[in-house]
Design a protein around this motif. Structure first.
Motif, PDB file in Angstrom:
ATOM      1  N   TYR A  62      15.066  25.068  27.062  1.00 33.77           N
ATOM      2  CA  TYR A  62      14.078  25.227  26.003  1.00 33.77           C
ATOM      3  C   TYR A  62      14.425  24.330  24.826  1.00 33.77           C
ATOM      4  N   ARG A  63      13.398  24.026  24.017  1.00 37.35           N
ATOM      5  CA  ARG A  63      13.590  23.165  22.851  1.00 37.35           C
ATOM      6  C   ARG A  63      12.909  23.780  21.642  1.00 37.35           C
ATOM      7  N   CYS A  91      14.269  30.293  13.548  1.00 41.81           N
ATOM      8  CA  CYS A  91      13.949  29.064  14.272  1.00 41.81           C
ATOM      9  C   CYS A  91      12.439  28.901  14.428  1.00 41.81           C
ATOM     10  N   ALA A  92      12.002  27.669  14.601  1.00 39.68           N
ATOM     11  CA  ALA A  92      10.639  27.423  15.024  1.00 39.68           C
ATOM     12  C   ALA A  92      10.507  27.892  16.471  1.00 39.68           C
ATOM     13  N   ASP A  93       9.284  28.118  16.926  1.00 41.54           N
ATOM     14  CA  ASP A  93       9.056  28.602  18.289  1.00 41.54           C
ATOM     15  C   ASP A  93       9.759  27.711  19.314  1.00 41.54           C
ATOM     16  N   TRP A  94      10.192  28.346  20.381  1.00 43.16           N
ATOM     17  CA  TRP A  94      10.847  27.643  21.478  1.00 43.16           C
ATOM     18  C   TRP A  94       9.807  27.266  22.525  1.00 43.16           C
ATOM     19  N   GLU A  95       9.907  26.058  23.052  1.00 46.37           N
ATOM     20  CA  GLU A  95       9.014  25.588  24.107  1.00 46.37           C
ATOM     21  C   GLU A  95       9.823  25.286  25.357  1.00 46.37           C
ATOM     22  N   ALA A  96       9.226  25.551  26.502  1.00 44.39           N
ATOM     23  CA  ALA A  96       9.875  25.243  27.773  1.00 44.39           C
ATOM     24  C   ALA A  96       9.870  23.736  27.998  1.00 44.39           C
ATOM     25  N   VAL A  97      10.960  23.220  28.539  1.00 47.28           N
ATOM     26  CA  VAL A  97      11.086  21.792  28.823  1.00 47.28           C
ATOM     27  C   VAL A  97      10.902  21.568  30.318  1.00 47.28           C
TER      28      VAL A  97
END
Length: 229
Positions: free
Chosen positions: A85-86, A136-142
């Motif tokens: 995740y990023r 943190c800002a939202d996490w996105e799947a990589v």
């Protein structure tokens, strides 16, 4: 595991990896952190997939997909699935994350952690039990298969860059660094363990580093902007 202060010790084969573990990793959002210099670790709020926002590279091909929020404690396997995740757009080391082996909240339950300013990648493993995120800002799947047009320059405080997607392999140079405030790190994965580190350093003055095609990520914090030589 995650480290707080980044301390250059000139370890074996020139690898500098040792720091002090925070005794209050989950306390105020500032516990833990990465390996290496006196600054917190990785990332820049202005990070883009091509490096600096005005760099030569283009945005990575993957679309941002919010997987889970930046504040919360998530059970691995039910609330959040294993994977990489990023998070981007974080400032001032206010983003804190932690991988844990249980929900006891005790220090020895922590597997890895970090304070993030800007961008960070984290791999959540199937064996992890809990993932904590605060500020943190939202996490996105990589998407591991995603392709990008890698850049040839980096924001020196830009955090964590994926090699071959965000930045191109090659030799980079950074100038204007002072008082060991520039920290860089080459890593083989996004686990954030001591054995993830291939090489790292604290730099005063000009820094030169070769990012290998086999490297997974490059971290930079408190450095002058990097340009490919």
């Amino acid at each position: 595991m995650g480290m707080k202060a980044k301390v250059a010790l000139g370890a074996v084969v020139g690898i500098v990896v040792i720091g002090a573990v925070s005794a209050n990793a989950g306390g105020d959002g500032k516990g833990g952190g990465a390996k290496g210099s006196d600054k917190g670790s990785s990332a820049s709020a202005e990070h883009t997939s091509g490096g600096k926002k005005d760099s030569d590279g283009a945005q990575a091909a993957e679309e941002k997909k919010a997987a889970f929020g930046g504040d919360g404690e998530y059970r691995v396997g039910s609330d959040v699935q294993p994977g990489t995740y990023r998070t981007t757009g974080n400032t001032d080391d206010l983003c804190y994350w932690e991988r844990a082996k249980d929900a006891s909240g005790e220090l020895d339950s922590m597997l890895a952690n970090d304070n993030v300013s800007g961008t960070s990648y984290v791999t959540v493993k199937p064996t992890d039990k809990l993932f904590k995120s605060r500020g943190c800002a939202d996490w996105e799947a990589v998407d591991p298969k995603a392709k990008g047009t890698p850049g040839s320059s980096m924001d020196g405080d830009g955090g964590m860059y994926k090699v071959g997607t965000d930045i191109a392999p090659g030799t980079y140079r950074s100038t204007g660094n002072a008082d060991d405030s520039c920290y860089w790190e080459r890593t083989k994965d996004a686990d954030h363990g001591l054995d993830s580190i291939i090489a790292n350093n604290n730099v005063t003055g000009t820094a030169v580093v070769t990012v290998s095609p086999s490297d997974a990520y490059f971290k930079t914090n408190g450095c002058g902007d990097w340009k490919k030589a």
